[in-house]
Design a protein around this motif. Structure first.
Motif, PDB file in Angstrom:
ATOM      1  N   LYS A 137      -8.720  -9.037   1.046  1.00  0.00           N
ATOM      2  CA  LYS A 137      -8.405 -10.235   1.842  1.00  0.00           C
ATOM      3  C   LYS A 137      -6.969 -10.717   1.641  1.00  0.00           C
ATOM      4  N   ALA A 138      -6.050  -9.770   1.657  1.00  0.00           N
ATOM      5  CA  ALA A 138      -4.633 -10.141   1.544  1.00  0.00           C
ATOM      6  C   ALA A 138      -4.160 -10.785   2.850  1.00  0.00           C
ATOM      7  N   LYS A 139      -3.190 -11.664   2.733  1.00  0.00           N
ATOM      8  CA  LYS A 139      -2.636 -12.306   3.935  1.00  0.00           C
ATOM      9  C   LYS A 139      -1.630 -11.386   4.631  1.00  0.00           C
ATOM     10  N   ASN A 140      -0.930 -10.572   3.828  1.00  0.00           N
ATOM     11  CA  ASN A 140       0.085  -9.666   4.368  1.00  0.00           C
ATOM     12  C   ASN A 140      -0.075  -8.282   3.746  1.00  0.00           C
ATOM     13  N   TYR A 141      -0.155  -7.267   4.597  1.00  0.00           N
ATOM     14  CA  TYR A 141      -0.244  -5.877   4.138  1.00  0.00           C
ATOM     15  C   TYR A 141       1.064  -5.161   4.481  1.00  0.00           C
ATOM     16  N   TYR A 142       1.669  -4.536   3.485  1.00  0.00           N
ATOM     17  CA  TYR A 142       2.892  -3.766   3.706  1.00  0.00           C
ATOM     18  C   TYR A 142       2.612  -2.302   3.347  1.00  0.00           C
ATOM     19  N   ILE A 143       2.676  -1.432   4.350  1.00  0.00           N
ATOM     20  CA  ILE A 143       2.392  -0.020   4.114  1.00  0.00           C
ATOM     21  C   ILE A 143       3.699   0.705   3.803  1.00  0.00           C
ATOM     22  N   MET A 144       3.811   1.229   2.578  1.00  0.00           N
ATOM     23  CA  MET A 144       5.042   1.872   2.109  1.00  0.00           C
ATOM     24  C   MET A 144       4.759   3.340   1.813  1.00  0.00           C
ATOM     25  N   PHE A 145       4.476   4.096   2.878  1.00  0.00           N
ATOM     26  CA  PHE A 145       4.237   5.528   2.716  1.00  0.00           C
ATOM     27  C   PHE A 145       5.564   6.272   2.592  1.00  0.00           C
ATOM     28  N   ASP A 146       5.490   7.523   2.128  1.00  0.00           N
ATOM     29  CA  ASP A 146       6.687   8.335   1.925  1.00  0.00           C
ATOM     30  C   ASP A 146       7.427   8.578   3.245  1.00  0.00           C
ATOM     31  N   ILE A 151       0.847  -1.184   0.000  1.00  0.00           N
ATOM     32  CA  ILE A 151       0.000   0.000   0.000  1.00  0.00           C
ATOM     33  C   ILE A 151       0.888   1.242   0.000  1.00  0.00           C
ATOM     34  N   VAL A 152       0.749   2.076  -1.016  1.00  0.00           N
ATOM     35  CA  VAL A 152       1.530   3.312  -1.125  1.00  0.00           C
ATOM     36  C   VAL A 152       0.578   4.506  -1.120  1.00  0.00           C
ATOM     37  N   GLU A 153       1.170   5.711  -1.094  1.00  0.00           N
ATOM     38  CA  GLU A 153       0.352   6.928  -1.060  1.00  0.00           C
ATOM     39  C   GLU A 153      -0.154   7.342  -2.438  1.00  0.00           C
ATOM     40  N   GLY A 154       0.791   7.621  -3.343  1.00  0.00           N
ATOM     41  CA  GLY A 154       0.436   8.299  -4.578  1.00  0.00           C
ATOM     42  C   GLY A 154       0.414   7.437  -5.821  1.00  0.00           C
ATOM     43  N   ASN A 190       1.363  -6.406  -7.142  1.00  0.00           N
ATOM     44  CA  ASN A 190       0.262  -6.246  -6.188  1.00  0.00           C
ATOM     45  C   ASN A 190       0.470  -5.016  -5.305  1.00  0.00           C
ATOM     46  N   VAL A 191       0.241  -3.853  -5.898  1.00  0.00           N
ATOM     47  CA  VAL A 191       0.418  -2.596  -5.166  1.00  0.00           C
ATOM     48  C   VAL A 191      -0.777  -1.700  -5.436  1.00  0.00           C
ATOM     49  N   ILE A 192      -1.167  -0.955  -4.425  1.00  0.00           N
ATOM     50  CA  ILE A 192      -2.378  -0.154  -4.489  1.00  0.00           C
ATOM     51  C   ILE A 192      -2.094   1.187  -3.824  1.00  0.00           C
ATOM     52  N   ALA A 193      -2.721   2.265  -4.272  1.00  0.00           N
ATOM     53  CA  ALA A 193      -2.454   3.588  -3.710  1.00  0.00           C
ATOM     54  C   ALA A 193      -3.700   4.172  -3.059  1.00  0.00           C
ATOM     55  N   THR A 194      -3.484   4.804  -1.890  1.00  0.00           N
ATOM     56  CA  THR A 194      -4.585   5.409  -1.133  1.00  0.00           C
ATOM     57  C   THR A 194      -4.831   6.854  -1.528  1.00  0.00           C
ATOM     58  N   LEU A 195      -4.012   7.389  -2.440  1.00  0.00           N
ATOM     59  CA  LEU A 195      -4.185   8.756  -2.942  1.00  0.00           C
ATOM     60  C   LEU A 195      -4.092   9.776  -1.815  1.00  0.00           C
ATOM     61  N   GLY A 196      -3.036   9.614  -1.009  1.00  0.00           N
ATOM     62  CA  GLY A 196      -2.787  10.501   0.126  1.00  0.00           C
ATOM     63  C   GLY A 196      -2.675   9.727   1.419  1.00  0.00           C
ATOM     64  N   THR A 197      -2.209  10.396   2.462  1.00  0.00           N
ATOM     65  CA  THR A 197      -2.028   9.713   3.755  1.00  0.00           C
ATOM     66  C   THR A 197      -3.310   9.658   4.565  1.00  0.00           C
ATOM     67  N   GLU A 198      -4.279  10.515   4.212  1.00  0.00           N
ATOM     68  CA  GLU A 198      -5.568  10.473   4.913  1.00  0.00           C
ATOM     69  C   GLU A 198      -6.404   9.359   4.302  1.00  0.00           C
ATOM     70  N   VAL A 199      -6.381   8.210   4.950  1.00  0.00           N
ATOM     71  CA  VAL A 199      -7.090   7.036   4.434  1.00  0.00           C
ATOM     72  C   VAL A 199      -8.496   7.016   5.019  1.00  0.00           C
ATOM     73  N   THR A 200      -9.493   7.054   4.146  1.00  0.00           N
ATOM     74  CA  THR A 200     -10.883   7.131   4.602  1.00  0.00           C
ATOM     75  C   THR A 200     -11.421   5.748   4.960  1.00  0.00           C
ATOM     76  N   SER A 201     -12.557   5.749   5.636  1.00  0.00           N
ATOM     77  CA  SER A 201     -13.198   4.482   6.005  1.00  0.00           C
ATOM     78  C   SER A 201     -13.598   3.705   4.758  1.00  0.00           C
ATOM     79  N   HIS A 202     -14.002   4.412   3.696  1.00  0.00           N
ATOM     80  CA  HIS A 202     -14.354   3.744   2.428  1.00  0.00           C
ATOM     81  C   HIS A 202     -13.130   3.010   1.875  1.00  0.00           C
TER      82      HIS A 202
END
Length: 218
Positions: A155-164, A118-121, A134-146
């Motif tokens: 349903k990933a087994k492992n989440y890796y958060i790679m923010f700036d 999971i990345v920001e931009g 398998n990478v996805i972007a949240t479009l900013g650091t403010e991650v909404t409930s949606h």
């Protein structure tokens, strides 16, 4: 939900990248993408990038955003070093869905993956995606409930958060940790440490590979 009553299109004066074109605008925009983000022609075409030569979004790379296999919004990134506003989002009244209710590259992630990064931009996503799909972007650091709901749905087994690894924004690391803590209820979650002051999009291919290898991702 997607507003099905509206038609959506990219801004006026927007052009697609065309292989072999000698258009001076395309050459300028492509040079920027190569020099700034180390993108290849394949990366540009895969992300369906466009460029705008007039109007409100003049001198900007246009990044289409898709959700449920439909173009629903876009982000515009200036290539002009003198530009005071680097990014502009499509206004909510023009898009088919609020951009903070989607995730960039969402449609390309299959449910039940072993690893989801999971990345920001958008450019972080495009850059890392050329090395690990398998990478996805949240479009900013403010991650909404949606957005969190959409992440959990994968349903990933492992989440890796790679923010700036921001120099001036001290809250980024805290937000990455908060997201990791939340996702830990649904899988193993870790915050990936980047070199100080660097974004994933800033890194060269070998640097990204080494960081991923350090976390057992290859």
């Amino acid at each position: 939900e997607i507003n099905k009553s509206k038609n959506f299109k990219l801004p006026n004066y927007t052009k697609p990248f065309i292989e072999g074109s000698t258009n001076i605008w395309q050459e300028i925009m492509q040079d920027f993408l190569v020099e700034k983000y180390n993108l290849t022609w394949e990366d540009i075409i895969d992300a369906k990038l466009h460029y705008c030569i007039g109007g409100r979004y003049k001198n900007r790379i246009i990044i289409p955003c898709y959700f449920n296999n439909k173009m629903v919004s876009f982000i515009a990134r200036t290539w002009d070093k003198n530009g005071t506003i680097r990014y502009m989002n499509c206004p909510n009244e023009e898009s088919l869905i609020n951009i903070k209710k989607i995730l960039y590259n969402y449609d390309n992630i299959k449910i039940g993956q072993d690893i989801l990064i999971i990345v920001e931009g958008v450019f972080d996503c495009i850059r890392v995606k050329s090395i690990f799909s398998n990478v996805i972007a949240t479009l900013g650091t403010e991650v909404t409930s949606h957005q969190i709901e959409l992440l959990v749905e994968k349903k990933a087994k492992n989440y890796y958060i790679m923010f700036d690894a921001d120099v001036h924004i001290t809250t980024t690391k805290k937000k990455a940790k908060k997201l990791a803590d939340y996702l830990s209820a649904f899988g193993i979650s870790k915050v990936v440490e980047l070199p100080f002051g660097k974004d994933p999009a800033d890194l060269k291919e070998q640097e990204i590979k080494e960081i991923l290898n350090n976390y057992g991702i290859n």
